[in-house]
Design an enzyme around this catalytic site. Structure first.
Site, mmCIF file in Angstrom:
data_model
loop_
_atom_site.group_PDB
_atom_site.id
_atom_site.type_symbol
_atom_site.label_atom_id
_atom_site.label_comp_id
_atom_site.label_asym_id
_atom_site.label_seq_id
_atom_site.Cartn_x
_atom_site.Cartn_y
_atom_site.Cartn_z
ATOM 1 C CG ASN A 168 -0.445 -0.199 2.529
ATOM 2 O OD1 ASN A 168 0.525 -0.914 2.724
ATOM 3 N ND2 ASN A 168 -1.069 0.414 3.516
ATOM 4 C CB CYS A 193 -5.264 -1.228 -1.634
ATOM 5 S SG CYS A 193 -6.536 -0.260 -0.805
ATOM 6 C CD GLU A 214 -5.440 -5.783 -1.081
ATOM 7 O OE1 GLU A 214 -6.119 -6.241 -0.145
ATOM 8 O OE2 GLU A 214 -4.955 -4.633 -1.060
ATOM 9 C CB CYS A 239 -8.836 -4.302 -3.370
ATOM 10 S SG CYS A 239 -7.587 -3.023 -3.126
#
Length: 153
Positions: free
Chosen positions: A48, A59, A61, A100
């Site tokens: 992140n 983020c 992901e 996400c």
């Protein structure tokens, strides 16, 4: 889709833990790492990255996902996600946020395996369909080229 062995899952978690160490989190001090496995076996990691304005924050992901997509990879089978406050041992499972989940659904679909871990030995798995029921993806957009491409694969 081939299921990962326990050892492969643990290695993916270790990669997410390593990626977490690069997190830029001066505001929340909550570090997140992700390791995203493509269908071809390549793994893309992300952490992140916060921003003082908060909205531009990325983020882990999505960092991993966008890194992969920027390199031409758009199909994924698994992702491991870990998170904890800086200097602390994971006390809880960290799951992908709603944004996400939507971004991952676009490229992993309902079958994407999400591994949410405290450690390589303490984790849970859920399909993207379980985390984002009734997900909205390429097949929901009529006439979308991505849908046509999916049919050809």
């Amino acid at each position: 889709m081939t299921k990962l062995t326990l050892e492969e899952k643990q290695e993916l978690i270790r990669m997410a833990l390593k990626a977490r160490e690069s997190a830029y989190v001066p505001y929340s001090d909550f570090m997140v790492g992700a390791a995203l496995r493509a269908e071809d076996g390549r793994v893309f990691t992300g952490c992140n990255v916060e921003n003082a304005a908060f909205t531009p924050t990325s983020c882990a992901e999505r960092t991993a996902l966008f890194k992969a997509v920027s390199e031409g990879v758009t199909k994924f089978t698994d992702i491991a996600v870990v998170g904890s406050r800086r200097g602390e041992i994971n006390q809880q499972i960290t799951s992908p946020c709603g944004v996400c989940r939507q971004a991952l659904f676009e490229f992993g679909g309902p079958e994407l395996n999400v591994i949410m871990a405290k450690t390589p030995d303490d984790f849970m798995e859920r399909s993207m369909d379980e985390l984002l029921p009734f997900g909205f993806g390429p097949s929901n957009v009529a006439g979308n080229q991505a849908v046509e491409d999916e049919k050809e694969d």
